[in-house]
Design a protein around this motif. Structure first.
Motif, PDB file in Angstrom:
ATOM      1  N   PHE A 268       0.827  -1.194   0.000  1.00 43.91           N
ATOM      2  CA  PHE A 268       0.000   0.000   0.000  1.00 43.91           C
ATOM      3  C   PHE A 268       0.868   1.253   0.000  1.00 43.91           C
ATOM      4  O   PHE A 268       2.047   1.216   0.378  1.00 43.91           O
ATOM      5  CB  PHE A 268      -0.958   0.015   1.195  1.00 43.91           C
ATOM      6  N   THR A 269       0.271   2.347  -0.420  1.00 43.30           N
ATOM      7  CA  THR A 269       0.942   3.640  -0.380  1.00 43.30           C
ATOM      8  C   THR A 269       0.484   4.402   0.859  1.00 43.30           C
ATOM      9  O   THR A 269      -0.661   4.288   1.283  1.00 43.30           O
ATOM     10  CB  THR A 269       0.620   4.480  -1.628  1.00 43.30           C
ATOM     11  N   GLY A 270       1.389   5.156   1.436  1.00 44.28           N
ATOM     12  CA  GLY A 270       1.047   5.917   2.632  1.00 44.28           C
ATOM     13  C   GLY A 270       2.109   5.759   3.691  1.00 44.28           C
ATOM     14  O   GLY A 270       3.296   5.602   3.391  1.00 44.28           O
ATOM     15  N   ASN A 271       1.681   5.759   4.946  1.00 47.46           N
ATOM     16  CA  ASN A 271       2.597   5.702   6.081  1.00 47.46           C
ATOM     17  C   ASN A 271       2.457   4.363   6.800  1.00 47.46           C
ATOM     18  O   ASN A 271       1.346   3.961   7.146  1.00 47.46           O
ATOM     19  CB  ASN A 271       2.301   6.857   7.040  1.00 47.46           C
ATOM     20  N   ALA A 272       3.573   3.691   7.023  1.00 49.76           N
ATOM     21  CA  ALA A 272       3.556   2.375   7.668  1.00 49.76           C
ATOM     22  C   ALA A 272       4.021   2.435   9.118  1.00 49.76           C
ATOM     23  O   ALA A 272       4.368   1.405   9.706  1.00 49.76           O
ATOM     24  CB  ALA A 272       4.435   1.403   6.879  1.00 49.76           C
ATOM     25  N   GLU A 273       4.012   3.627   9.724  1.00 50.03           N
ATOM     26  CA  GLU A 273       4.581   3.771  11.056  1.00 50.03           C
ATOM     27  C   GLU A 273       3.837   2.951  12.111  1.00 50.03           C
ATOM     28  O   GLU A 273       4.446   2.447  13.061  1.00 50.03           O
ATOM     29  CB  GLU A 273       4.638   5.246  11.454  1.00 50.03           C
ATOM     30  N   VAL A 274       2.517   2.789  11.959  1.00 51.27           N
ATOM     31  CA  VAL A 274       1.773   1.989  12.939  1.00 51.27           C
ATOM     32  C   VAL A 274       2.186   0.526  12.840  1.00 51.27           C
ATOM     33  O   VAL A 274       2.377  -0.151  13.860  1.00 51.27           O
ATOM     34  CB  VAL A 274       0.254   2.151  12.743  1.00 51.27           C
ATOM     35  N   TYR A 275       2.348   0.016  11.621  1.00 46.74           N
ATOM     36  CA  TYR A 275       2.811  -1.366  11.454  1.00 46.74           C
ATOM     37  C   TYR A 275       4.185  -1.563  12.102  1.00 46.74           C
ATOM     38  O   TYR A 275       4.457  -2.608  12.695  1.00 46.74           O
ATOM     39  CB  TYR A 275       2.877  -1.729   9.972  1.00 46.74           C
ATOM     40  N   ARG A 276       5.053  -0.567  11.982  1.00 44.04           N
ATOM     41  CA  ARG A 276       6.383  -0.681  12.599  1.00 44.04           C
ATOM     42  C   ARG A 276       6.278  -0.776  14.114  1.00 44.04           C
ATOM     43  O   ARG A 276       7.019  -1.522  14.748  1.00 44.04           O
ATOM     44  CB  ARG A 276       7.258   0.504  12.199  1.00 44.04           C
ATOM     45  N   ARG A 277       5.379  -0.032  14.700  1.00 44.51           N
ATOM     46  CA  ARG A 277       5.209  -0.103  16.156  1.00 44.51           C
ATOM     47  C   ARG A 277       4.647  -1.447  16.595  1.00 44.51           C
ATOM     48  O   ARG A 277       4.848  -1.886  17.722  1.00 44.51           O
ATOM     49  CB  ARG A 277       4.316   1.034  16.640  1.00 44.51           C
ATOM     50  N   LEU A 278       3.929  -2.114  15.685  1.00 42.12           N
ATOM     51  CA  LEU A 278       3.334  -3.415  16.014  1.00 42.12           C
ATOM     52  C   LEU A 278       4.307  -4.580  15.813  1.00 42.12           C
ATOM     53  O   LEU A 278       3.981  -5.714  16.163  1.00 42.12           O
ATOM     54  CB  LEU A 278       2.085  -3.649  15.159  1.00 42.12           C
ATOM     55  N   LEU A 279       5.491  -4.303  15.263  1.00 42.88           N
ATOM     56  CA  LEU A 279       6.451  -5.367  14.977  1.00 42.88           C
ATOM     57  C   LEU A 279       6.783  -6.211  16.206  1.00 42.88           C
ATOM     58  O   LEU A 279       6.965  -7.417  16.098  1.00 42.88           O
ATOM     59  CB  LEU A 279       7.744  -4.779  14.400  1.00 42.88           C
ATOM     60  N   HIS A 280       6.900  -5.584  17.351  1.00 50.45           N
ATOM     61  CA  HIS A 280       7.305  -6.302  18.565  1.00 50.45           C
ATOM     62  C   HIS A 280       6.160  -6.414  19.564  1.00 50.45           C
ATOM     63  O   HIS A 280       6.384  -6.565  20.762  1.00 50.45           O
ATOM     64  CB  HIS A 280       8.504  -5.592  19.199  1.00 50.45           C
ATOM     65  N   CYS A 281       4.948  -6.361  19.034  1.00 51.96           N
ATOM     66  CA  CYS A 281       3.764  -6.388  19.891  1.00 51.96           C
ATOM     67  C   CYS A 281       3.090  -7.761  19.819  1.00 51.96           C
ATOM     68  O   CYS A 281       2.953  -8.342  18.743  1.00 51.96           O
ATOM     69  CB  CYS A 281       2.797  -5.296  19.446  1.00 51.96           C
ATOM     70  N   THR A 282       2.688  -8.278  20.965  1.00 49.14           N
ATOM     71  CA  THR A 282       1.978  -9.560  21.020  1.00 49.14           C
ATOM     72  C   THR A 282       0.626  -9.353  21.690  1.00 49.14           C
ATOM     73  O   THR A 282       0.549  -8.930  22.837  1.00 49.14           O
ATOM     74  CB  THR A 282       2.783 -10.601  21.812  1.00 49.14           C
ATOM     75  N   CYS A 283      -0.433  -9.631  20.942  1.00 50.23           N
ATOM     76  CA  CYS A 283      -1.797  -9.525  21.465  1.00 50.23           C
ATOM     77  C   CYS A 283      -2.661 -10.497  20.677  1.00 50.23           C
ATOM     78  O   CYS A 283      -2.649 -10.473  19.444  1.00 50.23           O
ATOM     79  CB  CYS A 283      -2.323  -8.092  21.314  1.00 50.23           C
ATOM     80  N   ARG A 284      -3.405 -11.333  21.365  1.00 51.45           N
ATOM     81  CA  ARG A 284      -4.200 -12.353  20.674  1.00 51.45           C
ATOM     82  C   ARG A 284      -5.315 -11.740  19.841  1.00 51.45           C
ATOM     83  O   ARG A 284      -5.896 -12.412  18.984  1.00 51.45           O
ATOM     84  CB  ARG A 284      -4.778 -13.347  21.674  1.00 51.45           C
ATOM     85  N   ASN A 285      -5.655 -10.473  20.087  1.00 51.83           N
ATOM     86  CA  ASN A 285      -6.725  -9.810  19.343  1.00 51.83           C
ATOM     87  C   ASN A 285      -6.209  -8.937  18.211  1.00 51.83           C
ATOM     88  O   ASN A 285      -6.959  -8.169  17.618  1.00 51.83           O
ATOM     89  CB  ASN A 285      -7.591  -8.988  20.289  1.00 51.83           C
ATOM     90  N   LEU A 286      -4.900  -9.052  17.921  1.00 56.14           N
ATOM     91  CA  LEU A 286      -4.273  -8.368  16.791  1.00 56.14           C
ATOM     92  C   LEU A 286      -3.409  -9.364  16.037  1.00 56.14           C
ATOM     93  O   LEU A 286      -2.799 -10.243  16.648  1.00 56.14           O
ATOM     94  CB  LEU A 286      -3.381  -7.214  17.277  1.00 56.14           C
TER      95      LEU A 286
END
Length: 234
Positions: A46-64
């Motif tokens: 996709f085009t745009g900003n991927a900053e949220v995905y980068r913050r989720l790289l080291h995140c563990t949550c069963r609902n994400l």
């Protein structure tokens, strides 16, 4: 840029595409299968900003969904993430409505996902049935392409994104979206799960209807101020 090219090459060598899941003006979502292990993954381009995905790289949550790789080249982004196998809530709502208890269970888990995002200073901005997968008894919130980080120094969003009917008034340039923007959309979600309609057409009955009304106030200051408050109300 080097990471982007490396990831493209690795994907071509180790994965094969099973099918296109979604295409939009901003990009596409593909289902991939690993050639050696057979596991399935989702590739977002996709085009745009991927900053949220980068913050989720080291995140563990069963609902994400787990995010494994993020690479960018200019405005172009590649994201490799966990494939959530289950039933799309939007599809399920085509055939039947949910009970109050079922709705509480799903929305509580959506709120847990939002709590993690909000703790990362991220706003999803596109909470809707089509972005929720039911994996057995678990609800998983997906698709962060419209998500953004909250920036205190800005007055409005830099890009208008969201889904008509679920997007809060501030997403149309009235002010900057924040955590209360997701609470607005979650209120619409509750109402649609219970009645099949937008609350402007048919409001859920009783206490759930009062919760929906509080969530969907035009003025963000009159909504629940956090998903924890909403969870307590539920």
């Amino acid at each position: 840029m080097e990471m982007y090219e490396w990831l493209l090459t690795a994907l071509k060598q180790a994965f094969r595409e099973e099918r296109l899941l979604k295409r939009s003006p901003r990009g596409s979502v593909h289902l991939l299968r690993h050639e050696a292990g057979g596991q399935r993954f989702v590739l977002r381009r996709f085009t745009g900003n991927a900053e949220v995905y980068r913050r989720l790289l080291h995140c563990t949550c069963r609902n994400l969904p787990a995010v494994y790789e993020v690479a960018s080249q200019g405005e172009e982004n590649l994201v490799l993430e966990e494939y959530i196998q289950g039933d799309n809530l939007g599809d399920l709502l085509q055939g039947a409505l949910f009970t109050v208890e079922e709705t509480r269970s799903v929305v509580d888990q959506v709120c847990r996902a939002l709590w993690v995002l909000h703790d990362l200073a991220a706003v999803h901005r596109d909470v809707k049935p089509e972005n929720i997968i039911l994996r057995g008894s678990e609800a998983v919130l997906i698709d962060f392409d419209a998500a953004r980080l909250y920036k205190p120094e800005e007055d409005t969003d830099t890009q208008v994104l969201g889904t008509a009917g679920f997007a809060a008034p501030e997403q149309y340039g009235l002010s900057q979206s924040d955590t209360r923007t997701d609470i607005y959309a979650t209120g619409i979600l509750i109402n649609v799960m219970l009645t099949g309609e937008h609350p402007s057409k048919k409001l859920a009955e009783g206490r759930m209807g009062r919760i929906v009304t509080r969530c969907t106030q035009v003025n963000p200051k009159k909504r629940y101020q956090s998903v924890l408050q909403l969870m307590e109300a539920l």
